[in-house]
Design a protein around this motif. Sequence first.
Motif, PDB file in Angstrom:
ATOM      1  N   MET A 191       2.868  23.001  -1.309  1.00  0.00           N
ATOM      2  CA  MET A 191       2.771  21.675  -1.921  1.00  0.00           C
ATOM      3  C   MET A 191       3.687  20.709  -1.152  1.00  0.00           C
ATOM      4  SD  MET A 191       2.317  22.710  -5.927  1.00  0.00           S
ATOM      5  CE  MET A 191       3.779  23.702  -6.123  1.00  0.00           C
ATOM      6  N   SER A 192       3.945  19.545  -1.744  1.00  0.00           N
ATOM      7  CA  SER A 192       4.681  18.495  -1.020  1.00  0.00           C
ATOM      8  C   SER A 192       5.980  18.984  -0.391  1.00  0.00           C
ATOM      9  CB  SER A 192       4.991  17.320  -1.956  1.00  0.00           C
ATOM     10  OG  SER A 192       3.825  16.586  -2.223  1.00  0.00           O
ATOM     11  N   ASP A 193       6.713  19.827  -1.111  1.00  0.00           N
ATOM     12  CA  ASP A 193       8.025  20.260  -0.619  1.00  0.00           C
ATOM     13  C   ASP A 193       7.959  21.558   0.187  1.00  0.00           C
ATOM     14  OD1 ASP A 193       7.293  21.757  -2.791  1.00  0.00           O
ATOM     15  OD2 ASP A 193       9.241  21.674  -3.800  1.00  0.00           O
ATOM     16  N   SER A 194       6.783  22.197   0.241  1.00  0.00           N
ATOM     17  CA  SER A 194       6.727  23.524   0.881  1.00  0.00           C
ATOM     18  C   SER A 194       5.545  23.712   1.840  1.00  0.00           C
ATOM     19  CB  SER A 194       6.662  24.612  -0.194  1.00  0.00           C
ATOM     20  OG  SER A 194       5.515  24.445  -1.010  1.00  0.00           O
ATOM     21  N   TYR A 195       4.765  22.659   2.070  1.00  0.00           N
ATOM     22  CA  TYR A 195       3.536  22.851   2.850  1.00  0.00           C
ATOM     23  C   TYR A 195       3.799  23.237   4.302  1.00  0.00           C
ATOM     24  CZ  TYR A 195       3.790  18.107   4.915  1.00  0.00           C
ATOM     25  OH  TYR A 195       4.171  16.986   5.608  1.00  0.00           O
ATOM     26  N   ILE A 196       4.899  22.779   4.855  1.00  0.00           N
ATOM     27  CA  ILE A 196       5.199  23.114   6.259  1.00  0.00           C
ATOM     28  C   ILE A 196       5.461  24.618   6.392  1.00  0.00           C
ATOM     29  CG2 ILE A 196       6.851  22.781   8.172  1.00  0.00           C
ATOM     30  CD1 ILE A 196       7.045  19.803   7.143  1.00  0.00           C
ATOM     31  N   VAL A 197       6.254  25.156   5.486  1.00  0.00           N
ATOM     32  CA  VAL A 197       6.525  26.604   5.458  1.00  0.00           C
ATOM     33  C   VAL A 197       5.221  27.366   5.203  1.00  0.00           C
ATOM     34  CG1 VAL A 197       7.670  28.444   4.131  1.00  0.00           C
ATOM     35  CG2 VAL A 197       8.954  26.408   4.791  1.00  0.00           C
ATOM     36  N   ALA A 198       4.413  26.864   4.270  1.00  0.00           N
ATOM     37  CA  ALA A 198       3.143  27.526   3.937  1.00  0.00           C
ATOM     38  C   ALA A 198       2.224  27.602   5.161  1.00  0.00           C
ATOM     39  CB  ALA A 198       2.452  26.789   2.797  1.00  0.00           C
ATOM     40  N   ILE A 199       2.144  26.522   5.920  1.00  0.00           N
ATOM     41  CA  ILE A 199       1.304  26.506   7.133  1.00  0.00           C
ATOM     42  C   ILE A 199       1.833  27.520   8.146  1.00  0.00           C
ATOM     43  CG2 ILE A 199       0.618  25.113   9.136  1.00  0.00           C
ATOM     44  CD1 ILE A 199       0.588  22.675   7.137  1.00  0.00           C
ATOM     45  N   GLU A 200       3.156  27.566   8.293  1.00  0.00           N
ATOM     46  CA  GLU A 200       3.757  28.543   9.218  1.00  0.00           C
ATOM     47  C   GLU A 200       3.428  29.969   8.813  1.00  0.00           C
ATOM     48  OE1 GLU A 200       7.593  25.742  10.463  1.00  0.00           O
ATOM     49  OE2 GLU A 200       7.904  27.470   9.141  1.00  0.00           O
ATOM     50  N   GLU A 201       3.207  30.184   7.516  1.00  0.00           N
ATOM     51  CA  GLU A 201       2.901  31.532   7.009  1.00  0.00           C
ATOM     52  C   GLU A 201       1.392  31.779   6.859  1.00  0.00           C
ATOM     53  OE1 GLU A 201       4.989  33.866   6.964  1.00  0.00           O
ATOM     54  OE2 GLU A 201       6.850  32.718   7.143  1.00  0.00           O
ATOM     55  N   GLY A 202       0.574  30.808   7.305  1.00  0.00           N
ATOM     56  CA  GLY A 202      -0.868  31.066   7.376  1.00  0.00           C
ATOM     57  C   GLY A 202      -1.770  30.253   6.472  1.00  0.00           C
ATOM     58  N   ALA A 203      -1.234  29.329   5.669  1.00  0.00           N
ATOM     59  CA  ALA A 203      -2.088  28.501   4.802  1.00  0.00           C
ATOM     60  C   ALA A 203      -3.044  27.660   5.643  1.00  0.00           C
ATOM     61  CB  ALA A 203      -1.229  27.576   3.942  1.00  0.00           C
ATOM     62  N   ASN A 204      -4.274  27.496   5.153  1.00  0.00           N
ATOM     63  CA  ASN A 204      -5.185  26.561   5.820  1.00  0.00           C
ATOM     64  C   ASN A 204      -5.691  25.478   4.860  1.00  0.00           C
ATOM     65  OD1 ASN A 204      -7.203  27.886   4.355  1.00  0.00           O
ATOM     66  ND2 ASN A 204      -7.910  29.069   6.110  1.00  0.00           N
TER      67      ASN A 204
END
Length: 220
Positions: A191-204
């Motif tokens: 989400m707003s505060d965690s999307y960068i980390v999420a993308i690094e871990e594979g979120a699309n």
Amino acid sequence: MGIGENVRNILSQLPKGVDLEIAAKSREAHEIEEAIQAGARIVGENYVQEAERVIPMVKSPAEWHFIGSVQENKINKMIRLFDMIETIGSVEMAKILDKKCQIAGKKMNILIEVNSGREPQKSGAMPEKIEEIVKEISKLSNIKVMGLMTMGPAVEAEKLRPYFRLTKELFDHIRDQNIENVEMKILSMGMSDSYIVAIEEGANLVRIGTKIFGPRVYKR
């Protein structure tokens, strides 16, 4: 910066293959419209009642996802309003949805919600149950599993990595099995505060609200 500028700024930062979903909880139609016109194409709504009011007022085309808690008594409306439901956490709820989709003559794309933090107070299925749930749901003909979604515990972004990583491992494991009527395309995390980390871990697919619209104003 305004809503449109915020959307364009985020879209310019997202890597290729990662989609933005605007989290439109409590937002007005004109705000959502502005975000869509700036390039957002997926809108996430938490509440059926809000979506029912707002969706007809938004004239620009968009894909509407339900990202709130699924209640059986709201499913008929959800089928009518949404293109995808991201928060299916049990075979029982999937079967109810499947039956109601059959009556409505609509096939619904869904994501399975993973309770990656194994938090008893939160919705979603426990990680060790996900494969079994996906296989059971794959037998239903009016809904289709398109991937996984997770929220993770309410901790700072960096501490969410293990939960995002676990969900990505589950996603890859299920995708590699090529289960019939399952198309593992979407991994919705961050989400707003965690999307960068999420993308690094594979979120699309990332769900962003505050960073686009600013802090939520709660109506009295």
